[in-house]
Design an enzyme around this catalytic site. Structure first.
Site, mmCIF file in Angstrom:
data_model
loop_
_atom_site.group_PDB
_atom_site.id
_atom_site.type_symbol
_atom_site.label_atom_id
_atom_site.label_comp_id
_atom_site.label_asym_id
_atom_site.label_seq_id
_atom_site.Cartn_x
_atom_site.Cartn_y
_atom_site.Cartn_z
ATOM 1 N N ARG A 1 11.560 -5.707 5.456
ATOM 2 C CA ARG A 1 11.166 -4.475 5.118
ATOM 3 C C ARG A 1 12.011 -3.330 5.998
ATOM 4 N NH1 ARG A 1 5.143 -2.467 5.365
ATOM 5 N NH2 ARG A 1 5.172 -2.453 7.460
ATOM 6 N N ARG B 1 -10.000 0.547 8.835
ATOM 7 C CA ARG B 1 -9.644 -0.710 9.127
ATOM 8 C C ARG B 1 -10.651 -1.539 9.793
ATOM 9 N NH1 ARG B 1 -3.708 0.875 9.417
ATOM 10 N NH2 ARG B 1 -2.579 -1.102 9.859
ATOM 11 N N ARG C 1 -0.863 -8.387 13.886
ATOM 12 C CA ARG C 1 -1.107 -7.280 12.685
ATOM 13 C C ARG C 1 -2.043 -8.163 11.624
ATOM 14 N NH1 ARG C 1 3.956 -4.715 11.292
ATOM 15 N NH2 ARG C 1 2.944 -3.623 9.894
ATOM 16 N N ARG D 1 11.040 -0.897 11.265
ATOM 17 C CA ARG D 1 10.002 -0.598 11.907
ATOM 18 C C ARG D 1 9.878 -1.347 13.250
ATOM 19 N NH1 ARG D 1 4.522 0.702 8.653
ATOM 20 N NH2 ARG D 1 3.553 -0.437 10.426
ATOM 21 N N LYS E 1 0.896 -1.340 -0.108
ATOM 22 C CA LYS E 1 0.077 -0.204 0.189
ATOM 23 C C LYS E 1 0.891 1.430 -0.018
ATOM 24 C CE LYS E 1 -2.518 -0.778 3.874
ATOM 25 N NZ LYS E 1 -1.729 -1.885 4.365
#
Ligand code: AMP
Length: 225
Positions: free
Chosen positions: A130, A94, A174, A163, A19
């Site tokens: 990531r 969400r 998540r 992160r 995204k």
């Protein structure tokens, strides 16, 4: 006033579906703001604001922030003048409660909802690799999962970091939140005829091409494919 149709989009997809990458490209092409609720919350935590202090523990656990707080935050953000030509919402809504509130906020021009579909095994792989740039927030994939060597952003040369919530346990939490709370939004937007599903397993450039085509055909008045 310009007659150019407004480009308002909601990007739906599990964490790691691309995204952020796609939102940056869409916003660059159409000159509209990227509204990432995750980024807004992380910035608040970093700045130590009252909001940041309230949400810090939830963010590091990968838990969802309350609907009322998120709806207030997005109502305020969408009220700013820079959204006149449109916006890309990334990370909101969400939950079905958030989606219903958003329907009310944008009733005049219902946004186009795009879902990026990626299987869970691939998401875990992408999220653990990531990295995010400490300065320009560009996302990239680490060359080595276990190496201690510092990696630099290909865009601005600043240090890349992982992160806080990109660790295996939080990632699983998540993904579960996505499955139980966010995936039902697909049916919500399908019922409104404003949904397009995009295969997020293809190369990022191919995904971008597909998204641009979908946006253009909708702007030209064609039905959402
Ligand atoms: P993201 O960058 O979109 O993955 O969001 C990071 C974290 O911010 C999430 O794991 C949640 O803790 C919180 N968050 C972001 N957007 C929302 C939202 N719309 N509703 C609830 N929590 C959110």
């Amino acid at each position: 006033m310009s007659n150019t149709p407004k480009v308002s989009l909601i990007l739906i997809g599990p964490p790691g579906s691309g995204k952020g990458t796609q939102a940056t490209r869409i916003c660059e092409r159409f000159g509209i703001p990227w509204i990432s609720t995750g980024d807004i919350l992380r910035a608040a935590v970093k700045a130590g604001t009252a909001l940041g202090v309230q949400v810090q523990t939830l963010l590091s656990a990968g838990a969802l922030v309350g609907d009322d707080m998120m709806i207030d935050l997005v109502r305020e953000r969408l009220g700013r003048t820079d959204t006149a030509a449109g916006f890309v919402l990334d990370g909101f809504p969400r939950t079905l409660v958030q989606a219903a509130a958003l329907d009310g906020l944008v009733a005049a021009v219902p946004p186009h909802a795009l879902v990026l579909e990626v299987p869970e095994a691939e998401l875990e792989r992408r999220l653990t690799a990531r990295r995010i740039c400490t300065k320009c927030k560009t996302l990239s994939t680490s060359r080595s999962l276990y190496g201690s060597e510092a990696e630099l952003c290909s865009k601005c040369g600043s240090i890349l970091i992982t992160r806080d919530d990109d660790n295996v346990l939080t990632i699983r939490h998540r993904l579960e939140n996505y499955r139980t709370q966010t995936a039902p939004l697909v049916a919500h937007y399908q019922a409104r005829g404003t949904l397009s599903i995009v295969d997020g397993m293809r190369a990022p450039d191919d995904v971008t091409t597909t998204i641009f085509k979908l946006i253009d055909s909708r702007r030209n008045g064609c039905a959402t494919p």
